[in-house]
Design a protein around this motif. Structure first.
Motif, PDB file in Angstrom:
ATOM      1  N   SER A 279       0.829  -1.211   0.000  1.00  0.00           N
ATOM      2  CA  SER A 279       0.000   0.000   0.000  1.00  0.00           C
ATOM      3  C   SER A 279       0.864   1.263   0.000  1.00  0.00           C
ATOM      4  CB  SER A 279      -0.943   0.005   1.201  1.00  0.00           C
ATOM      5  OG  SER A 279      -0.214  -0.026   2.414  1.00  0.00           O
ATOM      6  N   ASP A 280       1.980   1.246   0.742  1.00  0.00           N
ATOM      7  CA  ASP A 280       2.887   2.399   0.754  1.00  0.00           C
ATOM      8  C   ASP A 280       3.484   2.625  -0.636  1.00  0.00           C
ATOM      9  OD1 ASP A 280       2.475   2.947   3.393  1.00  0.00           O
ATOM     10  OD2 ASP A 280       4.294   1.951   4.113  1.00  0.00           O
ATOM     11  N   PHE A 281       3.854   1.530  -1.280  1.00  0.00           N
ATOM     12  CA  PHE A 281       4.439   1.636  -2.614  1.00  0.00           C
ATOM     13  C   PHE A 281       3.397   2.112  -3.626  1.00  0.00           C
ATOM     14  CE2 PHE A 281       5.622  -0.405  -6.709  1.00  0.00           C
ATOM     15  CZ  PHE A 281       6.806   0.285  -6.932  1.00  0.00           C
ATOM     16  N   THR A 282       2.187   1.591  -3.513  1.00  0.00           N
ATOM     17  CA  THR A 282       1.112   1.990  -4.425  1.00  0.00           C
ATOM     18  C   THR A 282       0.770   3.465  -4.250  1.00  0.00           C
ATOM     19  OG1 THR A 282       0.196  -0.250  -4.327  1.00  0.00           O
ATOM     20  CG2 THR A 282      -1.250   1.495  -5.150  1.00  0.00           C
ATOM     21  N   GLU A 283       0.769   3.919  -2.997  1.00  0.00           N
ATOM     22  CA  GLU A 283       0.491   5.335  -2.723  1.00  0.00           C
ATOM     23  C   GLU A 283       1.546   6.231  -3.375  1.00  0.00           C
ATOM     24  OE1 GLU A 283      -0.080   8.415   1.063  1.00  0.00           O
ATOM     25  OE2 GLU A 283       0.652   6.372   1.390  1.00  0.00           O
ATOM     26  N   LEU A 284       2.801   5.816  -3.286  1.00  0.00           N
ATOM     27  CA  LEU A 284       3.884   6.587  -3.892  1.00  0.00           C
ATOM     28  C   LEU A 284       3.687   6.695  -5.405  1.00  0.00           C
ATOM     29  CD1 LEU A 284       6.651   7.960  -3.962  1.00  0.00           C
ATOM     30  CD2 LEU A 284       7.705   5.689  -3.897  1.00  0.00           C
ATOM     31  N   LYS A 285       3.345   5.590  -6.035  1.00  0.00           N
ATOM     32  CA  LYS A 285       3.155   5.586  -7.488  1.00  0.00           C
ATOM     33  C   LYS A 285       1.964   6.441  -7.918  1.00  0.00           C
ATOM     34  CE  LYS A 285       3.447   1.702  -9.710  1.00  0.00           C
ATOM     35  NZ  LYS A 285       3.264   0.283 -10.105  1.00  0.00           N
ATOM     36  N   SER A 286       1.002   6.609  -7.022  1.00  0.00           N
ATOM     37  CA  SER A 286      -0.235   7.306  -7.388  1.00  0.00           C
ATOM     38  C   SER A 286      -0.105   8.828  -7.380  1.00  0.00           C
ATOM     39  CB  SER A 286      -1.362   6.901  -6.435  1.00  0.00           C
ATOM     40  OG  SER A 286      -1.112   7.405  -5.128  1.00  0.00           O
ATOM     41  N   TYR A 287       0.989   9.347  -6.824  1.00  0.00           N
ATOM     42  CA  TYR A 287       1.153  10.800  -6.750  1.00  0.00           C
ATOM     43  C   TYR A 287       1.170  11.417  -8.149  1.00  0.00           C
ATOM     44  CZ  TYR A 287       2.457  11.127  -1.776  1.00  0.00           C
ATOM     45  OH  TYR A 287       2.462  11.118  -0.405  1.00  0.00           O
ATOM     46  N   ALA A 288       0.360  12.461  -8.321  1.00  0.00           N
ATOM     47  CA  ALA A 288       0.454  13.257  -9.547  1.00  0.00           C
ATOM     48  C   ALA A 288       1.527  14.325  -9.367  1.00  0.00           C
ATOM     49  CB  ALA A 288      -0.888  13.909  -9.858  1.00  0.00           C
ATOM     50  N   LYS A 289       1.592  14.858  -8.143  1.00  0.00           N
ATOM     51  CA  LYS A 289       2.601  15.856  -7.806  1.00  0.00           C
ATOM     52  C   LYS A 289       3.140  15.508  -6.419  1.00  0.00           C
ATOM     53  CE  LYS A 289       3.407  20.843  -7.594  1.00  0.00           C
ATOM     54  NZ  LYS A 289       2.786  22.194  -7.668  1.00  0.00           N
ATOM     55  N   PRO A 290       4.234  14.759  -6.357  1.00  0.00           N
ATOM     56  CA  PRO A 290       4.747  14.278  -5.067  1.00  0.00           C
ATOM     57  C   PRO A 290       5.426  15.386  -4.262  1.00  0.00           C
ATOM     58  CG  PRO A 290       6.269  13.730  -6.797  1.00  0.00           C
ATOM     59  CD  PRO A 290       5.077  14.343  -7.479  1.00  0.00           C
ATOM     60  N   PRO A 291       5.624  15.175  -2.964  1.00  0.00           N
ATOM     61  CA  PRO A 291       6.398  16.126  -2.151  1.00  0.00           C
ATOM     62  C   PRO A 291       7.805  16.303  -2.731  1.00  0.00           C
ATOM     63  CG  PRO A 291       5.269  14.535  -0.757  1.00  0.00           C
ATOM     64  CD  PRO A 291       5.100  14.057  -2.161  1.00  0.00           C
ATOM     65  N   LEU A 292       8.381  17.471  -2.517  1.00  0.00           N
ATOM     66  CA  LEU A 292       9.711  17.761  -3.063  1.00  0.00           C
ATOM     67  C   LEU A 292      10.762  16.762  -2.571  1.00  0.00           C
ATOM     68  CD1 LEU A 292       9.800  21.666  -2.819  1.00  0.00           C
ATOM     69  CD2 LEU A 292       9.442  20.257  -4.857  1.00  0.00           C
ATOM     70  N   ALA A 293      10.567  16.262  -1.363  1.00  0.00           N
ATOM     71  CA  ALA A 293      11.530  15.306  -0.815  1.00  0.00           C
ATOM     72  C   ALA A 293      11.613  14.058  -1.687  1.00  0.00           C
ATOM     73  CB  ALA A 293      11.141  14.931   0.612  1.00  0.00           C
ATOM     74  N   TYR A 294      10.470  13.582  -2.159  1.00  0.00           N
ATOM     75  CA  TYR A 294      10.470  12.406  -3.029  1.00  0.00           C
ATOM     76  C   TYR A 294      11.194  12.697  -4.345  1.00  0.00           C
ATOM     77  CZ  TYR A 294       7.584   8.940  -0.619  1.00  0.00           C
ATOM     78  OH  TYR A 294       7.124   7.981   0.242  1.00  0.00           O
TER      79      TYR A 294
ATOM     80  N   LYS B 284       8.288   7.489 -12.286  1.00  0.00           N
ATOM     81  CA  LYS B 284       7.174   6.539 -12.349  1.00  0.00           C
ATOM     82  C   LYS B 284       7.514   5.361 -13.268  1.00  0.00           C
ATOM     83  CE  LYS B 284       2.986   7.942 -11.615  1.00  0.00           C
ATOM     84  NZ  LYS B 284       1.643   8.550 -11.617  1.00  0.00           N
ATOM     85  N   LYS B 285       8.306   5.631 -14.300  1.00  0.00           N
ATOM     86  CA  LYS B 285       8.766   4.530 -15.159  1.00  0.00           C
ATOM     87  C   LYS B 285       9.663   3.586 -14.366  1.00  0.00           C
ATOM     88  CE  LYS B 285       8.630   7.080 -19.541  1.00  0.00           C
ATOM     89  NZ  LYS B 285       9.464   7.680 -20.620  1.00  0.00           N
ATOM     90  N   LEU B 286      10.484   4.178 -13.504  1.00  0.00           N
ATOM     91  CA  LEU B 286      11.364   3.375 -12.657  1.00  0.00           C
ATOM     92  C   LEU B 286      10.555   2.486 -11.717  1.00  0.00           C
ATOM     93  CD1 LEU B 286      14.281   2.811 -11.703  1.00  0.00           C
ATOM     94  CD2 LEU B 286      14.044   4.733 -10.131  1.00  0.00           C
ATOM     95  N   MET B 287       9.376   2.973 -11.321  1.00  0.00           N
ATOM     96  CA  MET B 287       8.526   2.218 -10.397  1.00  0.00           C
ATOM     97  C   MET B 287       7.522   1.322 -11.113  1.00  0.00           C
ATOM     98  SD  MET B 287       7.720   4.933  -7.338  1.00  0.00           S
ATOM     99  CE  MET B 287       7.288   6.320  -8.414  1.00  0.00           C
ATOM    100  N   SER B 288       7.642   1.213 -12.435  1.00  0.00           N
ATOM    101  CA  SER B 288       6.703   0.365 -13.169  1.00  0.00           C
ATOM    102  C   SER B 288       6.833  -1.076 -12.686  1.00  0.00           C
ATOM    103  CB  SER B 288       6.988   0.446 -14.671  1.00  0.00           C
ATOM    104  OG  SER B 288       8.287  -0.031 -14.950  1.00  0.00           O
TER     105      SER B 288
END
Length: 237
Positions: free
Chosen positions: A23-38, A62-66
């Motif tokens: 779920s944490d990984f899926t949430e990260l992938k779902s960001y349209a505009k992630p926090p600057l830290a990411y 996001k390609k890296l996280m495919s």
């Protein structure tokens, strides 16, 4: 040749990343505009995985996280950490020095963000220590008389060399299979105490132990049943 501490730290962090939830990984992938830290953390990952690329966008990340979580982690863990060049080290240092990449800030974003930051820091430490070790090997190979003259001149002038640097001197000699040099160095007992000898030995043994550790974890991952925490603890020891 890198220190056992650096390798152990890296292995432990990689193990903790394996425990992140889907779920944490899926949430990260779902960001349209992630926090600057990411964005900063993934810029650091990009420096390692594709150093020829000068700028990273979230679309690249996001390609890296495919694929799934394990696919992503394998991309991280399988890259050649033994051949990180000076430019990559300097770029990674610059990224991790930013305010957005400080441990406390990363932890405030998410556990996953924090763990990825720790992984980058461990990679940087590993690469830096390996670079320092290789410099000793190269210096001994190119001009050994000058190398030794510098070493003993520093000692005679009471310039503190440091246990880590002294251990690198001895480890480099052993790594080059120059046992005559190593034996001569060991005659200087004030410089090369049992502490330095032990550090040199662990430097040489570190790479072998980390490979064994990674193979054991890989076998556990392939098991049908989830490994117990106590089992993972025994492997770490």
């Amino acid at each position: 040749m890198a220190s056992t501490t650096a390798l152990t730290s890296l292995a432990e962090i990689e193990e903790s990343l394996r425990q992140i939830s889907i779920s944490d990984f899926t949430e990260l992938k779902s960001y349209a505009k992630p926090p600057l830290a990411y964005l900063a953390i993934f810029e650091g990952i990009g420096v390692l995985l594709d150093p020829s690329k000068k700028a990273w966008e979230w679309t690249d990340d996001k390609k890296l996280m495919s694929g799934n979580k394990n696919d992503f982690l394998q991309r991280l863990f399988n890259f050649d950490k033994d051949n990180i060049n000076n430019e990559q080290i300097e770029r990674l240092k610059s990224i991790l020095a930013r305010n957005d990449c400080q441990p406390a800030h990363l932890a405030s974003i998410s556990t996953l963000c924090s763990k990825l930051g720790l992984w980058l820091q461990a990679i940087l430490e590993y690469a830096t220590q390996r670079q320092q070790s290789n410099q000793h090997i190269q210096a001994q190979t190119i001009n050994l008389p000058r190398y030794l003259a510098t070493l003993f001149a520093l000692d005679e002038n009471s310039v503190e060399i440091g246990q880590k640097a002294t251990a690198c001197v001895l480890a480099a000699a052993w790594c080059r299979h120059d046992h005559r040099l190593a034996n001569n160095l060991l005659r200087h007992r004030r410089l090369f105490t049992l502490t330095e000898v032990f550090k040199a030995i662990t430097m040489l043994d570190a790479a072998r132990r980390i490979r064994v550790y990674e193979k054991q974890l890989k076998r556990l991952e392939l098991c049908q049943t989830k490994p117990k925490v106590t089992k993972l603890g025994k492997i770490k020891k």
